[in-house]
Design an enzyme around this catalytic site. Structure first.
Site, PDB file in Angstrom:
ATOM      1  N   ASP A   2      -5.221   6.494  42.624  1.00 21.46           N
ATOM      2  CA  ASP A   2      -3.907   6.584  42.009  1.00 21.46           C
ATOM      3  C   ASP A   2      -3.381   7.996  42.266  1.00 21.46           C
ATOM      4  O   ASP A   2      -4.154   8.920  42.521  1.00 21.46           O
ATOM      5  CB  ASP A   2      -4.012   6.307  40.517  1.00 21.46           C
ATOM      6  CG  ASP A   2      -2.663   6.145  39.837  1.00 21.46           C
ATOM      7  OD1 ASP A   2      -1.659   5.888  40.536  1.00 21.46           O
ATOM      8  OD2 ASP A   2      -2.612   6.277  38.607  1.00 21.46           O
ATOM      9  N   ASP A   4      -0.454   9.802  40.305  1.00 26.31           N
ATOM     10  CA  ASP A   4      -0.113  10.564  39.099  1.00 26.31           C
ATOM     11  C   ASP A   4      -1.279  10.622  38.117  1.00 26.31           C
ATOM     12  O   ASP A   4      -1.808   9.606  37.693  1.00 26.31           O
ATOM     13  CB  ASP A   4       1.119   9.961  38.423  1.00 26.31           C
ATOM     14  CG  ASP A   4       2.355  10.038  39.312  1.00 26.31           C
ATOM     15  OD1 ASP A   4       2.449  10.984  40.113  1.00 26.31           O
ATOM     16  OD2 ASP A   4       3.228   9.162  39.199  1.00 26.31           O
TER      17      ASP A   4
END
Length: 96
Positions: A2, A4
């Site tokens: 991922d 963020d």
């Protein structure tokens, strides 16, 4: 991976919408470099509904990702992202 909160510091809602907001999390470049040195492919999968909401354009998002790749390489020359997949949908039933 991922993006963020994993690769970059989480800035809260609505997320990074300007490249000036993008800062790597401590150790992200080293971890990605270690994955690459061990023979792994590194792929980023990121939800960026801010594009569909009109908070930034795909061009501006590309600038943010260019900065991400630049910062990673500055900290570890093996910290290369092989591919970035982006979901821009705001509708959870939309497969984009």
């Amino acid at each position: 991976l991922d993006r963020d909160g994993v690769i970059n510091q989480d800035v809260g809602s609505p997320g990074v919408i300007r490249k000036e907001q993008f800062d790597l999390t401590p150790g992200a470049a080293t971890a990605i470099g270690a994955l690459k040195r061990s023979g792994c492919h590194v792929v980023v999968i990121t939800n960026q509904s801010c594009v569909s909401k009109g908070l930034l354009t795909m061009s501006e998002l590309k600038e943010i990702h260019d900065k991400m790749e630049q910062l990673l390489m500055e900290q570890d020359d093996c910290a290369v992202i092989d591919r970035i997949y982006i979901c821009t949908s705001v509708d959870e039933n939309d497969p984009r």
